[in-house]
Design a protein around this motif. Structure first.
Motif, PDB file in Angstrom:
ATOM      1  N   HIS A 288       0.807  -1.142  -0.027  1.00  0.00           N
ATOM      2  CA  HIS A 288       0.183  -0.044   0.020  1.00  0.00           C
ATOM      3  C   HIS A 288       0.940   1.267   0.128  1.00  0.00           C
ATOM      4  CE1 HIS A 288      -3.570  -2.484   2.049  1.00  0.00           C
ATOM      5  NE2 HIS A 288      -3.312  -2.819   0.659  1.00  0.00           N
ATOM      6  N   TRP A 289       1.876   1.151   0.893  1.00  0.00           N
ATOM      7  CA  TRP A 289       2.828   2.575   0.689  1.00  0.00           C
ATOM      8  C   TRP A 289       3.287   2.430  -0.434  1.00  0.00           C
ATOM      9  CZ3 TRP A 289       4.615   6.941   1.466  1.00  0.00           C
ATOM     10  CH2 TRP A 289       5.773   7.192   1.215  1.00  0.00           C
ATOM     11  N   THR A 290       3.791   1.588  -1.181  1.00  0.00           N
ATOM     12  CA  THR A 290       4.436   1.629  -2.486  1.00  0.00           C
ATOM     13  C   THR A 290       3.678   2.264  -3.604  1.00  0.00           C
ATOM     14  OG1 THR A 290       4.346  -0.761  -3.062  1.00  0.00           O
ATOM     15  CG2 THR A 290       6.284  -0.090  -2.098  1.00  0.00           C
ATOM     16  N   ARG A 291       2.423   2.057  -3.446  1.00  0.00           N
ATOM     17  CA  ARG A 291       1.351   2.636  -4.350  1.00  0.00           C
ATOM     18  C   ARG A 291       1.324   4.279  -4.155  1.00  0.00           C
ATOM     19  NH1 ARG A 291      -1.742  -2.196  -3.915  1.00  0.00           N
ATOM     20  NH2 ARG A 291      -2.977  -1.100  -2.249  1.00  0.00           N
ATOM     21  N   MET A 292       1.539   4.611  -2.822  1.00  0.00           N
ATOM     22  CA  MET A 292       1.394   6.065  -2.220  1.00  0.00           C
ATOM     23  C   MET A 292       2.745   6.665  -2.515  1.00  0.00           C
ATOM     24  SD  MET A 292      -0.630   5.260   1.336  1.00  0.00           S
ATOM     25  CE  MET A 292      -0.455   6.932   1.932  1.00  0.00           C
ATOM     26  N   PHE A 293       3.622   5.977  -2.614  1.00  0.00           N
ATOM     27  CA  PHE A 293       5.031   6.857  -2.893  1.00  0.00           C
ATOM     28  C   PHE A 293       5.043   7.645  -4.260  1.00  0.00           C
ATOM     29  CE2 PHE A 293       9.264   7.004  -4.656  1.00  0.00           C
ATOM     30  CZ  PHE A 293      10.021   7.500  -3.595  1.00  0.00           C
ATOM     31  N   ASP A 294       5.571   8.903  -3.995  1.00  0.00           N
ATOM     32  CA  ASP A 294       5.506   9.866  -5.003  1.00  0.00           C
ATOM     33  C   ASP A 294       7.083  10.480  -5.206  1.00  0.00           C
ATOM     34  OD1 ASP A 294       5.357  11.561  -6.918  1.00  0.00           O
ATOM     35  OD2 ASP A 294       3.988  12.968  -5.821  1.00  0.00           O
ATOM     36  N   ARG A 295       7.591  10.367  -6.387  1.00  0.00           N
ATOM     37  CA  ARG A 295       8.977  10.597  -6.289  1.00  0.00           C
ATOM     38  C   ARG A 295       9.195  12.163  -6.706  1.00  0.00           C
ATOM     39  NH1 ARG A 295      11.825   8.177 -10.987  1.00  0.00           N
ATOM     40  NH2 ARG A 295      10.348   6.231 -10.583  1.00  0.00           N
ATOM     41  N   ARG A 296       8.144  12.803  -6.897  1.00  0.00           N
ATOM     42  CA  ARG A 296       7.996  14.402  -6.775  1.00  0.00           C
ATOM     43  C   ARG A 296       8.115  14.848  -5.367  1.00  0.00           C
ATOM     44  NH1 ARG A 296       3.328  14.928 -10.683  1.00  0.00           N
ATOM     45  NH2 ARG A 296       2.610  13.299  -9.057  1.00  0.00           N
ATOM     46  N   LEU A 297       8.931  15.426  -4.949  1.00  0.00           N
ATOM     47  CA  LEU A 297       8.984  15.763  -3.306  1.00  0.00           C
ATOM     48  C   LEU A 297       8.559  17.295  -3.551  1.00  0.00           C
ATOM     49  CD1 LEU A 297      12.406  14.243  -2.306  1.00  0.00           C
ATOM     50  CD2 LEU A 297      10.041  13.342  -2.099  1.00  0.00           C
ATOM     51  N   PRO A 298       7.506  17.644  -2.806  1.00  0.00           N
ATOM     52  CA  PRO A 298       7.303  19.131  -2.960  1.00  0.00           C
ATOM     53  C   PRO A 298       8.127  19.814  -2.247  1.00  0.00           C
ATOM     54  CG  PRO A 298       5.792  18.087  -1.265  1.00  0.00           C
ATOM     55  CD  PRO A 298       6.692  16.800  -2.165  1.00  0.00           C
ATOM     56  N   ALA A 299       8.286  21.161  -2.681  1.00  0.00           N
ATOM     57  CA  ALA A 299       9.419  22.074  -2.055  1.00  0.00           C
ATOM     58  C   ALA A 299       8.853  23.480  -2.723  1.00  0.00           C
ATOM     59  CB  ALA A 299      10.572  21.844  -2.062  1.00  0.00           C
ATOM     60  N   VAL A 300       9.458  24.445  -1.777  1.00  0.00           N
ATOM     61  CA  VAL A 300       8.947  25.847  -2.188  1.00  0.00           C
ATOM     62  C   VAL A 300      10.333  26.750  -1.958  1.00  0.00           C
ATOM     63  CG1 VAL A 300       6.634  25.984  -1.586  1.00  0.00           C
ATOM     64  CG2 VAL A 300       8.203  26.493   0.163  1.00  0.00           C
ATOM     65  N   VAL A 301      10.503  27.683  -2.728  1.00  0.00           N
ATOM     66  CA  VAL A 301      11.676  28.403  -2.687  1.00  0.00           C
ATOM     67  C   VAL A 301      11.069  30.025  -2.290  1.00  0.00           C
ATOM     68  CG1 VAL A 301      13.646  29.583  -3.751  1.00  0.00           C
ATOM     69  CG2 VAL A 301      12.861  27.224  -4.484  1.00  0.00           C
ATOM     70  N   PRO A 302      11.484  30.609  -1.110  1.00  0.00           N
ATOM     71  CA  PRO A 302      11.185  31.882  -0.910  1.00  0.00           C
ATOM     72  C   PRO A 302      11.524  32.856  -1.928  1.00  0.00           C
ATOM     73  CG  PRO A 302      12.518  31.123   0.937  1.00  0.00           C
ATOM     74  CD  PRO A 302      12.343  30.124  -0.173  1.00  0.00           C
ATOM     75  N   MET A 303      10.858  33.831  -2.470  1.00  0.00           N
ATOM     76  CA  MET A 303      11.365  34.751  -3.399  1.00  0.00           C
ATOM     77  C   MET A 303      11.241  36.204  -2.520  1.00  0.00           C
ATOM     78  SD  MET A 303      12.303  33.035  -5.778  1.00  0.00           S
ATOM     79  CE  MET A 303      12.303  34.203  -7.121  1.00  0.00           C
ATOM     80  N   ASP A 304      11.919  37.110  -3.174  1.00  0.00           N
ATOM     81  CA  ASP A 304      12.046  38.581  -2.369  1.00  0.00           C
ATOM     82  C   ASP A 304      10.894  39.274  -3.547  1.00  0.00           C
ATOM     83  OD1 ASP A 304      12.343  40.927  -1.436  1.00  0.00           O
ATOM     84  OD2 ASP A 304      14.440  41.348  -1.911  1.00  0.00           O
ATOM     85  N   TYR A 305       9.913  39.678  -2.832  1.00  0.00           N
ATOM     86  CA  TYR A 305       8.665  40.455  -3.595  1.00  0.00           C
ATOM     87  C   TYR A 305       9.324  41.829  -3.987  1.00  0.00           C
ATOM     88  CZ  TYR A 305       8.008  43.081   0.618  1.00  0.00           C
ATOM     89  OH  TYR A 305       8.401  43.787   1.738  1.00  0.00           O
TER      90      TYR A 305
END
Length: 443
Positions: free
Chosen positions: A65-82
């Protein structure tokens, strides 16, 4: 869970980290270390890292079940100077590119990149599990373990968006609100009862036993000290005499010196400063005795009176329990006179104290109404936080929790940002990287 089952679940010989507030788990967390890789192949390293991390992140979920849930795309954000984004569109980063004019800009960019914090992407390996309802309940501090959170869901004590949810594996979406039965939350996070029919917690019972043990030890010590100093007290009572009855100055000085010596030699609870003062007083009395012949009678009487006042001042700083009986009686009269002088000042303070005591009593009654003693509850009352809770008492950023109504909102999916990963894990980045590589290859 029985103690034997807890030991088997966590194990002490080979530390196994679990999502639990157990004291055994807290001990294993202190022993956790990155496994040595010098004698293992790359496959063995990945398998060991996978087994360790999966033992912490939902071991009750089947591996398929976990291997079906696994996602190789790791979510991340980069803070930008507005401000930078508002001033330019980024085209100046390409000025001089290829003409040799971008050398200085590249050096500045390399220096800035060294200063930036690294983004721990590998810590996001198990980010799909954070969407599970039972995990979110545990992260919101509504349960003491993920297994207990799972039990709350299965037993019908959890609602999602106002509807009862019976599936612990339900995946939350941004904006979903879940609520847990307050009695279940108080049972999960409160102190355990010592007896089913009582209201006292195991911690209070242990504290009460320790307090009784200390009281018995103190009584035994006082009895022993009283037997050792009974003879000393009798001698001091026989030798005690009023200053008016002392006709011989030499005898009066010897009595003062003997009183100070007896207090020093007795097994009383005297501080180091008081002992120094008594020793200095004894030296002063001996010096006065050596110079007694060359002093007139009036000066001798004034000197004796001054020494008595000095001894009384020293003894007034000593606790009442640390003095012999005759010394304590002599100080009682002096203290009574001092208390009579302060009666006028204390009268003004009494009104303030009375008002403050009334306010404190009112606040205590209010707390008693809000947190009453009720033996029928499954947790100890009055309610207090469970032991070993503080080490796990943190709430991730992607949850907004209201402890008053035992509800929380799943704001968004967890992400990684420079210097921080929003998926809490006790393992090192190397271990998480090996785990990610294991599942990446098997996909």
């Amino acid at each position: 869970m029985p103690r034997k089952s807890l030991l088997k679940f966590h194990t002490l010989k080979k530390p196994k980290i679990r999502q639990s507030w157990s004291k055994i788990n807290l001990y294993n967390l202190s022993r956790l270390s990155t496994p040595a890789a010098a004698t293992k192949t790359f496959f063995q390293q990945k398998w060991l890292a996978k087994s360790m991390t999966r033992g912490y992140h939902h071991p009750q979920i089947k591996e398929k079940h976990w291997t079906r849930m696994f996602d190789r795309r790791l979510p991340a954000v980069v803070p930008m100077d507005y401000q930078y984004l508002a001033q330019t569109d980024g085209s100046e980063m390409a000025l001089g590119r290829g003409g040799g004019l971008d050398k200085e800009a590249d050096q500045v960019h390399a220096r800035d990149s060294r200063r930036r914090l690294k983004t721990p992407y590998m810590h996001m390996t198990f980010h799909p599990l954070e969407r599970r309802l039972d995990t979110a309940i545990w992260r919101a501090l509504f349960a003491s373990s993920t297994r207990q959170a799972r039990q709350f869901v299965v037993h019908g004590g959890v609602k999602v968006n106002g509807k009862r949810m019976l599936h612990p594996g339900y995946r939350l979406n941004p904006g979903d609100m879940f609520q847990v039965d307050p009695d279940k939350v108080m049972y999960a996070t409160g102190a355990r009862k010592a007896k089913k029919t009582g209201a006292m917690s195991t911690q209070d019972l242990a504290d009460l036993k320790e307090q009784r043990r200390r009281e018995e030890a103190a009584k035994a010590q006082e009895t022993e000290a009283g037997a050792d100093t009974a003879e000393l007290d009798e001698d001091l009572e026989a030798m005690a005499a009023k200053p008016e009855e002392q006709e011989d100055p030499k005898a009066a000085l010897k009595l003062l010196s003997m009183r100070a010596s007896r207090i020093l030699d007795s097994k009383r609870d005297l501080s180091g400063k008081r002992r120094q003062e008594l020793r200095e007083f004894s030296r002063t009395v001996r010096k006065t005795l050596s110079k007694l012949r060359g002093i007139e009678e009036e000066q001798v009487e004034e000197t004796i009176d001054g020494l008595e006042l000095g001894l009384a001042e020293i003894l007034s700083k000593v606790p009442q329990d640390s003095l012999p009986k005759d010394e304590a009686a002599a100080l009682d009269s002096a203290r009574a006179a001092a208390e009579q002088d302060q009666a006028t000042e204390e009268q003004a303070v009494d009104d303030t104290r009375t008002r403050r005591d009334a306010e404190l009593l009112h606040a205590a009654l209010e707390r008693a109404r809000e947190n009453p003693i009720d033996a029928s509850k499954p947790y100890a009352t009055p309610w207090k936080p469970r032991e070993f809770m503080s080490a796990f008492a943190f709430i991730p950023r992607y949850l907004e929790v209201n402890q008053n109504i035992c509800s929380a909102v799943y704001l968004r999916h967890p992400v990684a940002r420079p210097g921080l990963a929003e998926v809490p894990t006790p393992f090192h980045g190397e271990t998480m990287g090996l785990t990610f590589n294991w599942y990446l290859k098997r996909r």
